[in-house]
Design a protein around this motif. Structure first.
Motif, PDB file in Angstrom:
ATOM      1  N   GLY A   1       0.781  -1.230   0.000  1.00 26.52           N
ATOM      2  CA  GLY A   1       0.000   0.000   0.000  1.00 26.52           C
ATOM      3  C   GLY A   1       0.806   1.270   0.000  1.00 26.52           C
ATOM      4  O   GLY A   1       0.237   2.368  -0.055  1.00 26.52           O
TER       5      GLY A   1
ATOM      6  N   VAL B   1       2.937   9.762  -2.568  1.00 23.18           N
ATOM      7  CA  VAL B   1       1.633  10.334  -2.242  1.00 23.18           C
ATOM      8  C   VAL B   1       1.770  11.852  -2.118  1.00 23.18           C
ATOM      9  O   VAL B   1       2.749  12.326  -1.529  1.00 23.18           O
ATOM     10  CB  VAL B   1       1.084   9.765  -0.912  1.00 23.18           C
TER      11      VAL B   1
ATOM     12  N   PRO C   1      -3.476   7.443   1.879  1.00 21.29           N
ATOM     13  CA  PRO C   1      -3.264   6.034   1.528  1.00 21.29           C
ATOM     14  C   PRO C   1      -3.641   5.116   2.679  1.00 21.29           C
ATOM     15  O   PRO C   1      -3.727   5.543   3.836  1.00 21.29           O
ATOM     16  CB  PRO C   1      -1.768   5.975   1.250  1.00 21.29           C
TER      17      PRO C   1
END
Length: 122
Positions: free
Chosen positions: A8, A12, A18
């Motif tokens: 994951g 970003v 996230p």
């Protein structure tokens, strides 16, 4: 032994949200305290959040109100929902299991570790 695999992470934007996952090779979440740690470049590994076998959660002051730890015992998966990310959240994030002794935020007190997933906030 228990194998932990994180996923994951990635690049970003600041303010992003996230969600990290940690899959365990065996059923752990009903018995063990689980936690997320992070380690930025040149920094020591620090505790981010923990969840006990009873579901109680604990957070580092730096992420309180922004991050949420949770687990899905049926899927043997631990999660970290990260919100309102800042550049200082950039780090390798690790999943840990089996707290041998308190406190939870001391890395040496956990027996099992994943390999980590990198989160870079820009």
């Amino acid at each position: 032994d228990v194998q932990l695999v994180e996923s994951g992470g990635g690049s970003v934007p600041a303010g992003g949200s996230p969600k990290l996952s940690c899959a365990a090779s065996a059923y752990t979440y009903g018995y063990y305290c689980m936690a997320w740690f992070r380690q930025g470049s040149g920094n020591e590994r620090e505790g981010v959040a923990a969840i006990g076998s009873d579901g109680r959660t604990s957070y580092a002051d730096s992420v309180k109100g922004r991050f949420a730890i949770s687990k899905n015992s049926a899927k043997n998966t631990l999660y970290l929902q990260m919100n309102s990310l800042k550049p200082e959240d950039t780090a390798m994030y690790f999943c840990a299991a089996y707290l041998k002794q308190d406190p939870w935020y001391t890395p040496a007190n956990f027996r099992y570790w994943g390999q980590g997933t990198q989160v870079t906030v820009s």
